[in-house]
Design an enzyme around this catalytic site. Structure first.
Site, PDB file in Angstrom:
ATOM      1  N   SER A  85     -57.227 -46.614  14.758  1.00  0.00           N
ATOM      2  CA  SER A  85     -57.481 -47.930  15.382  1.00  0.00           C
ATOM      3  C   SER A  85     -58.849 -47.769  15.772  1.00  0.00           C
ATOM      4  CB  SER A  85     -56.744 -47.926  16.832  1.00  0.00           C
ATOM      5  OG  SER A  85     -57.134 -48.653  17.822  1.00  0.00           O
TER       6      SER A  85
ATOM      7  N   TYR B  41     -52.681 -43.274  24.432  1.00  0.00           N
ATOM      8  CA  TYR B  41     -52.661 -43.872  23.042  1.00  0.00           C
ATOM      9  C   TYR B  41     -54.118 -43.644  22.289  1.00  0.00           C
ATOM     10  CZ  TYR B  41     -52.970 -47.835  19.579  1.00  0.00           C
ATOM     11  OH  TYR B  41     -52.785 -48.468  18.317  1.00  0.00           O
TER      12      TYR B  41
HETATM   13  N1  LIG Z   1     -51.695 -54.611  16.571  1.00  0.00           N
HETATM   14  C1  LIG Z   1     -52.908 -53.966  16.948  1.00  0.00           C
HETATM   15  O1  LIG Z   1     -53.804 -54.616  17.601  1.00  0.00           O
HETATM   16  C2  LIG Z   1     -53.373 -52.592  16.481  1.00  0.00           C
HETATM   17  C3  LIG Z   1     -54.605 -51.968  16.775  1.00  0.00           C
HETATM   18  C4  LIG Z   1     -55.125 -51.095  16.311  1.00  0.00           C
HETATM   19  C5  LIG Z   1     -54.194 -49.955  15.576  1.00  0.00           C
HETATM   20  N2  LIG Z   1     -52.730 -50.497  15.634  1.00  0.00           N
HETATM   21  C6  LIG Z   1     -52.081 -49.539  14.818  1.00  0.00           C
HETATM   22  O2  LIG Z   1     -51.379 -50.121  13.732  1.00  0.00           O
HETATM   23  C7  LIG Z   1     -50.066 -49.790  13.618  1.00  0.00           C
HETATM   24  C8  LIG Z   1     -48.990 -50.690  13.286  1.00  0.00           C
HETATM   25  O3  LIG Z   1     -48.834 -51.354  14.886  1.00  0.00           O
HETATM   26  P1  LIG Z   1     -48.340 -52.790  14.759  1.00  0.00           P
HETATM   27  O4  LIG Z   1     -49.468 -53.551  15.760  1.00  0.00           O
HETATM   28  O5  LIG Z   1     -47.953 -53.308  13.445  1.00  0.00           O
HETATM   29  O6  LIG Z   1     -46.875 -52.484  15.982  1.00  0.00           O
HETATM   30  P2  LIG Z   1     -45.543 -52.883  15.966  1.00  0.00           P
HETATM   31  O7  LIG Z   1     -45.504 -54.274  15.108  1.00  0.00           O
HETATM   32  O8  LIG Z   1     -45.170 -52.554  17.045  1.00  0.00           O
HETATM   33  O9  LIG Z   1     -44.975 -52.097  14.888  1.00  0.00           O
HETATM   34  C9  LIG Z   1     -44.948 -50.586  14.900  1.00  0.00           C
HETATM   35  C10 LIG Z   1     -44.096 -50.140  13.767  1.00  0.00           C
HETATM   36  O10 LIG Z   1     -43.970 -48.724  14.032  1.00  0.00           O
HETATM   37  C11 LIG Z   1     -42.468 -48.156  13.877  1.00  0.00           C
HETATM   38  N3  LIG Z   1     -42.198 -47.093  15.018  1.00  0.00           N
HETATM   39  C12 LIG Z   1     -42.535 -47.072  16.120  1.00  0.00           C
HETATM   40  N4  LIG Z   1     -41.987 -46.019  16.660  1.00  0.00           N
HETATM   41  C13 LIG Z   1     -41.166 -45.163  15.690  1.00  0.00           C
HETATM   42  C14 LIG Z   1     -40.253 -44.160  15.718  1.00  0.00           C
HETATM   43  N5  LIG Z   1     -39.998 -43.574  16.621  1.00  0.00           N
HETATM   44  N6  LIG Z   1     -39.874 -43.818  14.427  1.00  0.00           N
HETATM   45  C15 LIG Z   1     -40.252 -44.703  13.486  1.00  0.00           C
HETATM   46  N7  LIG Z   1     -40.978 -45.724  13.446  1.00  0.00           N
HETATM   47  C16 LIG Z   1     -41.377 -45.950  14.655  1.00  0.00           C
HETATM   48  C17 LIG Z   1     -41.646 -49.481  14.347  1.00  0.00           C
HETATM   49  O11 LIG Z   1     -40.504 -49.498  13.668  1.00  0.00           O
HETATM   50  P3  LIG Z   1     -39.050 -49.307  14.403  1.00  0.00           P
HETATM   51  O12 LIG Z   1     -39.488 -50.110  15.888  1.00  0.00           O
HETATM   52  O13 LIG Z   1     -38.330 -50.132  13.609  1.00  0.00           O
HETATM   53  O14 LIG Z   1     -38.829 -47.694  14.505  1.00  0.00           O
HETATM   54  C18 LIG Z   1     -42.710 -50.556  13.631  1.00  0.00           C
HETATM   55  O15 LIG Z   1     -42.332 -50.695  12.208  1.00  0.00           O
HETATM   56  C19 LIG Z   1     -49.870 -48.811  14.375  1.00  0.00           C
HETATM   57  O16 LIG Z   1     -50.345 -47.377  14.247  1.00  0.00           O
HETATM   58  C20 LIG Z   1     -50.862 -49.005  15.701  1.00  0.00           C
HETATM   59  O17 LIG Z   1     -51.105 -48.272  16.694  1.00  0.00           O
HETATM   60  C21 LIG Z   1     -52.388 -51.651  15.846  1.00  0.00           C
END
Ligand SMILES: NC(=O)c1ccc[n+]([C@@H]2O[C@H](COP(=O)([O-])OP(=O)(O)OC[C@H]3O[C@@H](n4cnc5c(N)ncnc54)[C@H](OP(=O)(O)O)[C@@H]3O)[C@@H](O)[C@H]2O)c1
Length: 249
Positions: free
Chosen positions: A140, A153
């Site tokens: 991130s 986080y």
């Molecule tokens: N969105 C942002 O602004 C942002 C910014 C910086 C970095 N990121 C990073 O990008 C990545 C994706 O985030 P996103 O924004 O796409 O979030 P999201 O839509 O909430 O998706 C998170 C994903 O992680 C999986 N996950 C969560 N807990 C889990 C567990 N215990 N076991 C297996 N899978 C799990 C979820 O699958 P299930 O719930 O089906 O298990 C889901 O597929 C993350 O690492 C996040 O930190 C996001």
């Protein structure tokens, strides 16, 4: 000449492909004729013959080890791993009770840091023996400068960034055929950021930028506004931290 990494036709492990950035990446990788195995608790909405879902709770280390045990037997041609799954929780140290803070911290450390480290440690050597392979960790922009409300986080993402850098040094020492890539996202429009009122980057735009970065074998893919953050950190790390503190306080 710039390095390239041919993504088409790869067999790929993608954690967290059931929503958000992971789902958008899966979509693009399938369009590149890749076979994608998704590890998440929920199945992806998308159904495709080359999309395999394995239900794995990444917070459960014995479940994760079980999934890792059978992975290379199922996919001997696995050559790309994308550690994308993540969770984000607020942590108000003054107002929340310690037991709640502990539970949230444990979950974030398990999913955001322990699980990707375990996956990297199990797959670094086998992927390193291939002519061309890649491990990708999604950290991130907050790995570089933390916010006020998300102390754990941000700490997990800074930890994963540091681990990824050391892993890259080891890959270089081993001959450099295993590419190590880090994704640094800004605030992207996904379920994780549903409460952020404005300024989120569309997820399709973020996913397109990631795919371009992977194809160019960029060591660090600074997406959207994180490119500015990168420049700011280069000028003054203290100023970058102050900016995030003021913007999120
Ligand atoms: N969105 C942002 O602004 C942002 C910014 C910086 C970095 N990121 C990073 O990008 C990545 C994706 O985030 P996103 O924004 O796409 O979030 P999201 O839509 O909430 O998706 C998170 C994903 O992680 C999986 N996950 C969560 N807990 C889990 C567990 N215990 N076991 C297996 N899978 C799990 C979820 O699958 P299930 O719930 O089906 O298990 C889901 O597929 C993350 O690492 C996040 O930190 C996001």
């Amino acid at each position: 000449m710039a390095r390239r990494f041919a993504l088409s036709g790869r067999t790929i492990l993608l954690t967290g492909g059931s929503s958000g950035v992971g789902a958008a990446l899966a979509e693009r990788l399938l369009a590149l004729d890749c076979k994608v195995e998704v590890w998440s608790r929920r199945p992806p909405e998308r159904i495709h013959p080359s999309l395999i879902h394995k239900p794995v709770d990444l917070a459960d280390m014995s479940a994760l080890d079980g999934a890792l045990d059978g992975l290379l037997a199922r996919h001997p041609d696995l050559s790309v791993v994308i550690n994308n799954a993540g969770i984000s929780e607020r942590g108000d140290l003054a107002r929340s009770d310690p037991a709640t803070l502990d539970a949230r911290a444990e979950a974030q450390i398990a999913v955001n840091l322990r699980a990707p480290i375990r996956i990297c440690q199990r797959l670094f050597a086998p992927l390193g023996r291939l002519d061309s392979a890649m491990i990708v960790n999604n950290t991130s922009g907050l790995a570089v400068a933390p916010t006020v409300p998300h102390p754990v986080y941000c700490a997990t993402k800074a930890g994963l960034r540091s681990f990824t850098q050391s892993m890259r040094y080891q890959a270089e020492k081993a001959g450099g055929r295993l590419a190590i890539t880090e994704i640094l996202l800004p605030v992207v429009e996904t379920p994780m950021t549903a409460s952020v009122p404005r300024g989120r980057m569309p997820v399709d735009k973020a996913a397109d930028r990631i795919i371009r970065g992977l194809a160019r074998a960029e060591a660090e893919i600074w997406v959207g506004q994180t490119a500015l953050l990168r420049r700011l950190v280069g000028l003054s790390p203290a100023l970058a931290r102050q900016l995030l503190k003021v913007a999120t306080g």
